[in-house]
Design a protein around this motif. Structure first.
Motif, PDB file in Angstrom:
ATOM      1  N   LEU A 298      -2.081   4.427  -4.053  1.00  0.00           N
ATOM      2  CA  LEU A 298      -0.924   5.302  -4.230  1.00  0.00           C
ATOM      3  C   LEU A 298      -0.271   5.594  -2.886  1.00  0.00           C
ATOM      4  O   LEU A 298       0.951   5.530  -2.752  1.00  0.00           O
ATOM      5  CB  LEU A 298      -1.334   6.603  -4.919  1.00  0.00           C
ATOM      6  CG  LEU A 298      -0.235   7.642  -5.110  1.00  0.00           C
ATOM      7  CD1 LEU A 298       0.869   7.118  -6.025  1.00  0.00           C
ATOM      8  CD2 LEU A 298      -0.822   8.935  -5.664  1.00  0.00           C
ATOM      9  N   ASN A 299      -1.052   5.906  -1.882  1.00  0.00           N
ATOM     10  CA  ASN A 299      -0.529   6.193  -0.553  1.00  0.00           C
ATOM     11  C   ASN A 299       0.237   4.990   0.002  1.00  0.00           C
ATOM     12  O   ASN A 299       1.333   5.135   0.551  1.00  0.00           O
ATOM     13  CB  ASN A 299      -1.653   6.599   0.396  1.00  0.00           C
ATOM     14  CG  ASN A 299      -1.118   7.165   1.686  1.00  0.00           C
ATOM     15  OD1 ASN A 299      -0.185   7.954   1.693  1.00  0.00           O
ATOM     16  ND2 ASN A 299      -1.700   6.743   2.786  1.00  0.00           N
ATOM     17  N   LYS A 300      -0.304   3.786  -0.171  1.00  0.00           N
ATOM     18  CA  LYS A 300       0.370   2.574   0.289  1.00  0.00           C
ATOM     19  C   LYS A 300       1.679   2.375  -0.474  1.00  0.00           C
ATOM     20  O   LYS A 300       2.720   2.061   0.112  1.00  0.00           O
ATOM     21  CB  LYS A 300      -0.528   1.354   0.112  1.00  0.00           C
ATOM     22  CG  LYS A 300       0.128   0.057   0.551  1.00  0.00           C
ATOM     23  CD  LYS A 300      -0.792  -1.133   0.378  1.00  0.00           C
ATOM     24  CE  LYS A 300      -0.091  -2.422   0.773  1.00  0.00           C
ATOM     25  NZ  LYS A 300      -0.954  -3.592   0.573  1.00  0.00           N
ATOM     26  N   SER A 301       1.653   2.567  -1.793  1.00  0.00           N
ATOM     27  CA  SER A 301       2.855   2.401  -2.609  1.00  0.00           C
ATOM     28  C   SER A 301       3.947   3.367  -2.171  1.00  0.00           C
ATOM     29  O   SER A 301       5.115   2.981  -2.002  1.00  0.00           O
ATOM     30  CB  SER A 301       2.521   2.616  -4.090  1.00  0.00           C
ATOM     31  OG  SER A 301       3.686   2.525  -4.877  1.00  0.00           O
ATOM     32  N   ILE A 302       3.597   4.626  -1.974  1.00  0.00           N
ATOM     33  CA  ILE A 302       4.581   5.635  -1.578  1.00  0.00           C
ATOM     34  C   ILE A 302       5.089   5.364  -0.163  1.00  0.00           C
ATOM     35  O   ILE A 302       6.290   5.499   0.113  1.00  0.00           O
ATOM     36  CB  ILE A 302       3.990   7.049  -1.722  1.00  0.00           C
ATOM     37  CG1 ILE A 302       3.770   7.360  -3.198  1.00  0.00           C
ATOM     38  CG2 ILE A 302       4.902   8.094  -1.088  1.00  0.00           C
ATOM     39  CD1 ILE A 302       2.995   8.621  -3.452  1.00  0.00           C
ATOM     40  N   ASP A 303       4.208   4.979   0.728  1.00  0.00           N
ATOM     41  CA  ASP A 303       4.619   4.657   2.099  1.00  0.00           C
ATOM     42  C   ASP A 303       5.655   3.531   2.101  1.00  0.00           C
ATOM     43  O   ASP A 303       6.700   3.630   2.752  1.00  0.00           O
ATOM     44  CB  ASP A 303       3.397   4.272   2.932  1.00  0.00           C
ATOM     45  CG  ASP A 303       3.759   4.075   4.391  1.00  0.00           C
ATOM     46  OD1 ASP A 303       4.432   4.958   4.965  1.00  0.00           O
ATOM     47  OD2 ASP A 303       3.376   3.032   4.966  1.00  0.00           O
ATOM     48  N   LEU A 304       5.383   2.469   1.361  1.00  0.00           N
ATOM     49  CA  LEU A 304       6.335   1.353   1.286  1.00  0.00           C
ATOM     50  C   LEU A 304       7.629   1.757   0.581  1.00  0.00           C
ATOM     51  O   LEU A 304       8.717   1.300   0.959  1.00  0.00           O
ATOM     52  CB  LEU A 304       5.695   0.157   0.582  1.00  0.00           C
ATOM     53  CG  LEU A 304       4.607  -0.568   1.383  1.00  0.00           C
ATOM     54  CD1 LEU A 304       3.848  -1.546   0.492  1.00  0.00           C
ATOM     55  CD2 LEU A 304       5.206  -1.270   2.587  1.00  0.00           C
ATOM     56  N   LEU A 305       7.542   2.604  -0.439  1.00  0.00           N
ATOM     57  CA  LEU A 305       8.731   3.073  -1.135  1.00  0.00           C
ATOM     58  C   LEU A 305       9.655   3.831  -0.181  1.00  0.00           C
ATOM     59  O   LEU A 305      10.864   3.597  -0.152  1.00  0.00           O
ATOM     60  CB  LEU A 305       8.325   3.973  -2.311  1.00  0.00           C
ATOM     61  CG  LEU A 305       9.443   4.636  -3.102  1.00  0.00           C
ATOM     62  CD1 LEU A 305      10.311   3.594  -3.815  1.00  0.00           C
ATOM     63  CD2 LEU A 305       8.854   5.615  -4.109  1.00  0.00           C
ATOM     64  N   TYR A 306       9.108   4.736   0.621  1.00  0.00           N
ATOM     65  CA  TYR A 306       9.926   5.484   1.578  1.00  0.00           C
ATOM     66  C   TYR A 306      10.450   4.569   2.684  1.00  0.00           C
ATOM     67  O   TYR A 306      11.632   4.628   3.037  1.00  0.00           O
ATOM     68  CB  TYR A 306       9.148   6.669   2.164  1.00  0.00           C
ATOM     69  CG  TYR A 306       9.249   7.898   1.302  1.00  0.00           C
ATOM     70  CD1 TYR A 306      10.207   8.867   1.552  1.00  0.00           C
ATOM     71  CD2 TYR A 306       8.401   8.080   0.218  1.00  0.00           C
ATOM     72  CE1 TYR A 306      10.317   9.998   0.751  1.00  0.00           C
ATOM     73  CE2 TYR A 306       8.499   9.197  -0.591  1.00  0.00           C
ATOM     74  CZ  TYR A 306       9.459  10.157  -0.322  1.00  0.00           C
ATOM     75  OH  TYR A 306       9.572  11.262  -1.127  1.00  0.00           O
TER      76      TYR A 306
END
Length: 188
Positions: free
Chosen positions: A63-71
């Motif tokens: 989840l942290n990786k997904s959100i980091d890439l999304l931002y």
């Protein structure tokens, strides 16, 4: 820029889906735009904060990786709300919330309870051996009901008109050079 497959929905006031748009492969409008003032856009996740029921590892890492890439690859240029939904049995602790929310504006956490995260009328958890098939947990059924039926009315009541769903294992690896929601509003 390859973004893979994106599915977004345009909601009507009554919470029913008006349009579903599936975008595949790549496209570039060549210009940056901002979302319409008459529209509220949201990107949603449904997260587990313990060990993931399917792949076992702590879901927080993905989840942290997904959100980091999304931002990094989208939201820093085209901000909108991001809601991370979760249930009460697997809520994030304050350290996880702080870690995920730092330097990520518009990120919200929402706990699903009551009518948003319960069995449908007529089903009882005590009778699960009668109606539950092997391999599909009650949590999985809640998730399917949430995304298939309930989320639309919830988000409409919150004033959102367009929604994009992400999973904790959804990764946007390349920079998106245009507002996805505005693209759908213009090209529907």
């Amino acid at each position: 820029t390859q973004i893979g497959t994106l599915l977004t929905f345009h909601l009507q006031r009554d919470g029913y889906v008006k349009d579903a748009n599936l975008i595949r492969s790549t496209f570039d409008t060549g210009e940056k735009t901002t979302s319409s003032l008459n529209s509220r856009d949201v990107i949603v996740y449904l997260a587990q904060f313990g060990n993931h029921s399917t792949y076992g590892s702590p879901a927080f890492t993905k989840l942290n990786k997904s959100i980091d890439l999304l931002y990094t690859n989208y939201l820093n240029d085209f901000p909108c709300d991001v809601i991370i939904f979760h249930d009460s049995t697997d809520a994030p602790d304050s350290a996880i919330i702080s870690s995920l929310a730092t330097n990520r504006p518009n990120l919200q956490f929402r706990e699903l309870t009551g009518k948003w995260w319960e069995l449908p009328h007529g089903l009882k958890a005590s009778d699960h051996k009668r109606w539950r098939k092997t391999g599909y947990s009650i949590g999985y059924r809640h998730m399917m009901r949430w995304f298939g039926i309930l989320i639309w009315k919830y988000l409409t009541a919150e004033g959102y008109s367009h929604v994009m769903r992400m999973d904790d294992d959804s990764f946007i690896h390349s920079k998106i050079q245009y507002d996805l929601f505005q693209y759908l509003r213009v090209n529907g």
